[in-house]
Design a protein around this motif. Structure first.
Motif, PDB file in Angstrom:
ATOM      1  N   ASN A  57       0.877  -1.281   0.030  1.00 57.96           N
ATOM      2  CA  ASN A  57       0.057   0.166   0.058  1.00 57.96           C
ATOM      3  C   ASN A  57       1.024   1.094  -0.054  1.00 57.96           C
ATOM      4  O   ASN A  57       0.423   2.194  -0.789  1.00 57.96           O
ATOM      5  N   LEU A  58       1.975   1.214   0.615  1.00 58.19           N
ATOM      6  CA  LEU A  58       3.010   2.349   0.638  1.00 58.19           C
ATOM      7  C   LEU A  58       3.418   2.476  -0.683  1.00 58.19           C
ATOM      8  O   LEU A  58       3.470   3.592  -1.303  1.00 58.19           O
ATOM      9  N   VAL A  59       3.654   1.633  -1.306  1.00 59.36           N
ATOM     10  CA  VAL A  59       4.346   1.754  -2.712  1.00 59.36           C
ATOM     11  C   VAL A  59       3.281   2.400  -3.861  1.00 59.36           C
ATOM     12  O   VAL A  59       3.352   3.257  -4.466  1.00 59.36           O
ATOM     13  N   ARG A  60       1.884   1.857  -3.516  1.00 64.00           N
ATOM     14  CA  ARG A  60       0.789   2.153  -4.113  1.00 64.00           C
ATOM     15  C   ARG A  60       0.653   3.502  -4.076  1.00 64.00           C
ATOM     16  O   ARG A  60       0.238   4.640  -5.065  1.00 64.00           O
ATOM     17  N   ARG A  61       0.422   4.215  -2.991  1.00 66.41           N
ATOM     18  CA  ARG A  61       0.470   5.642  -2.624  1.00 66.41           C
ATOM     19  C   ARG A  61       1.575   6.591  -2.986  1.00 66.41           C
ATOM     20  O   ARG A  61       1.172   7.419  -3.588  1.00 66.41           O
ATOM     21  N   ARG A  62       2.840   5.965  -3.051  1.00 64.30           N
ATOM     22  CA  ARG A  62       3.896   6.744  -3.482  1.00 64.30           C
ATOM     23  C   ARG A  62       3.769   6.971  -5.054  1.00 64.30           C
ATOM     24  O   ARG A  62       3.868   7.883  -5.687  1.00 64.30           O
ATOM     25  N   ILE A  63       3.214   5.665  -6.046  1.00 63.99           N
ATOM     26  CA  ILE A  63       3.132   5.706  -7.260  1.00 63.99           C
ATOM     27  C   ILE A  63       2.062   6.671  -7.711  1.00 63.99           C
ATOM     28  O   ILE A  63       2.077   7.529  -8.554  1.00 63.99           O
ATOM     29  N   ARG A  64       0.717   6.797  -6.820  1.00 61.12           N
ATOM     30  CA  ARG A  64      -0.122   7.494  -7.196  1.00 61.12           C
ATOM     31  C   ARG A  64       0.025   9.081  -6.998  1.00 61.12           C
ATOM     32  O   ARG A  64      -0.368   9.886  -7.802  1.00 61.12           O
ATOM     33  N   ALA A  65       0.960   9.255  -5.981  1.00 57.90           N
ATOM     34  CA  ALA A  65       1.383  10.606  -5.681  1.00 57.90           C
ATOM     35  C   ALA A  65       2.441  11.096  -6.684  1.00 57.90           C
ATOM     36  O   ALA A  65       1.962  12.305  -7.371  1.00 57.90           O
ATOM     37  N   ILE A  66       3.063  10.354  -7.283  1.00 57.11           N
ATOM     38  CA  ILE A  66       4.020  10.712  -8.424  1.00 57.11           C
ATOM     39  C   ILE A  66       3.270  11.020  -9.589  1.00 57.11           C
ATOM     40  O   ILE A  66       3.463  11.851 -10.209  1.00 57.11           O
ATOM     41  N   TYR A  67       2.399  10.048 -10.171  1.00 59.89           N
ATOM     42  CA  TYR A  67       1.519  10.406 -11.082  1.00 59.89           C
ATOM     43  C   TYR A  67       0.670  11.809 -11.033  1.00 59.89           C
ATOM     44  O   TYR A  67       0.603  12.437 -12.072  1.00 59.89           O
ATOM     45  N   LEU A  69       1.277  14.321  -9.394  1.00 60.72           N
ATOM     46  CA  LEU A  69       2.085  15.607  -9.069  1.00 60.72           C
ATOM     47  C   LEU A  69       2.618  15.842 -10.556  1.00 60.72           C
ATOM     48  O   LEU A  69       3.324  16.885 -10.777  1.00 60.72           O
ATOM     49  N   ASN A  70       2.707  14.690 -11.314  1.00 60.23           N
ATOM     50  CA  ASN A  70       3.491  14.975 -12.738  1.00 60.23           C
ATOM     51  C   ASN A  70       2.559  14.923 -14.099  1.00 60.23           C
ATOM     52  O   ASN A  70       2.721  14.679 -15.081  1.00 60.23           O
ATOM     53  N   GLU A  97      10.500   8.463  -8.203  1.00 62.19           N
ATOM     54  CA  GLU A  97       9.811   9.764  -9.247  1.00 62.19           C
ATOM     55  C   GLU A  97      10.964   9.769 -10.169  1.00 62.19           C
ATOM     56  O   GLU A  97      10.328  10.112 -11.631  1.00 62.19           O
ATOM     57  N   LYS A  98      12.276  10.013 -10.032  1.00 63.90           N
ATOM     58  CA  LYS A  98      13.225  10.212 -11.121  1.00 63.90           C
ATOM     59  C   LYS A  98      12.855   8.791 -11.985  1.00 63.90           C
ATOM     60  O   LYS A  98      13.070   9.150 -13.525  1.00 63.90           O
ATOM     61  N   SER A  99      12.811   7.664 -11.548  1.00 66.50           N
ATOM     62  CA  SER A  99      12.759   6.446 -12.363  1.00 66.50           C
ATOM     63  C   SER A  99      11.560   6.698 -13.212  1.00 66.50           C
ATOM     64  O   SER A  99      11.496   6.372 -14.510  1.00 66.50           O
ATOM     65  N   TYR A 100      10.360   7.018 -12.678  1.00 75.55           N
ATOM     66  CA  TYR A 100       9.059   7.062 -13.365  1.00 75.55           C
ATOM     67  C   TYR A 100       9.452   7.961 -14.359  1.00 75.55           C
ATOM     68  O   TYR A 100       8.771   7.873 -15.510  1.00 75.55           O
ATOM     69  N   LEU A 101       9.823   9.365 -14.286  1.00 77.16           N
ATOM     70  CA  LEU A 101       9.878  10.234 -15.334  1.00 77.16           C
ATOM     71  C   LEU A 101      10.717   9.759 -16.361  1.00 77.16           C
ATOM     72  O   LEU A 101      10.464  10.238 -17.597  1.00 77.16           O
TER      73      LEU A 101
END
Length: 115
Positions: A57-67, A69-70, A97-101
């Protein structure tokens, strides 16, 4: 996140895996495919290999936040699926976040910056 901006159904995930494009990093895989709605949607997959429910759930929340915000810097009209890998649970937020971008850039989903 509103339900109309998420990919929820199994057949949608399978279609995007099969027909979409992908980019890979050590902590995640991003699949994308153009949709007809004109609005981008996000789908997240986090396997039990990543950890127990709290960690997933922590990983999901982080990914959702990155999405979230960007989202403004992304090209609209794509379904994006992020598949978290085991390393996603252990790296700091800014590296995730850097990896996602970087993956979005490889897929051509980032808007050109006005200079």
């Amino acid at each position: 996140m509103r339900p109309d901006v998420t990919v929820k159904e199994n057949y949608e995930f399978r279609r995007i895996y099969r027909k979409g494009r992908s980019a890979v990093s050590p902590c995640m895989v991003v699949y994308c495919q153009r949709n007809r709605s004109g609005a981008s949607r996000l789908g997240i997959t986090v396997s039990t290999k990543v950890g127990k429910a709290v960690v997933r759930n922590l990983v999901r929340r982080r990914i959702r936040a990155i999405y979230r915000l960007n989202r403004d810097s992304m090209v609209p009209g794509y379904d994006v699926i992020v598949v978290a890998r085991v390393r996603a649970a252990h790296i700091p937020y800014h590296k995730l976040e850097k990896s996602y971008l970087t993956l979005l850039e490889q897929l051509g989903l980032l808007k050109e910056r006005a200079t």
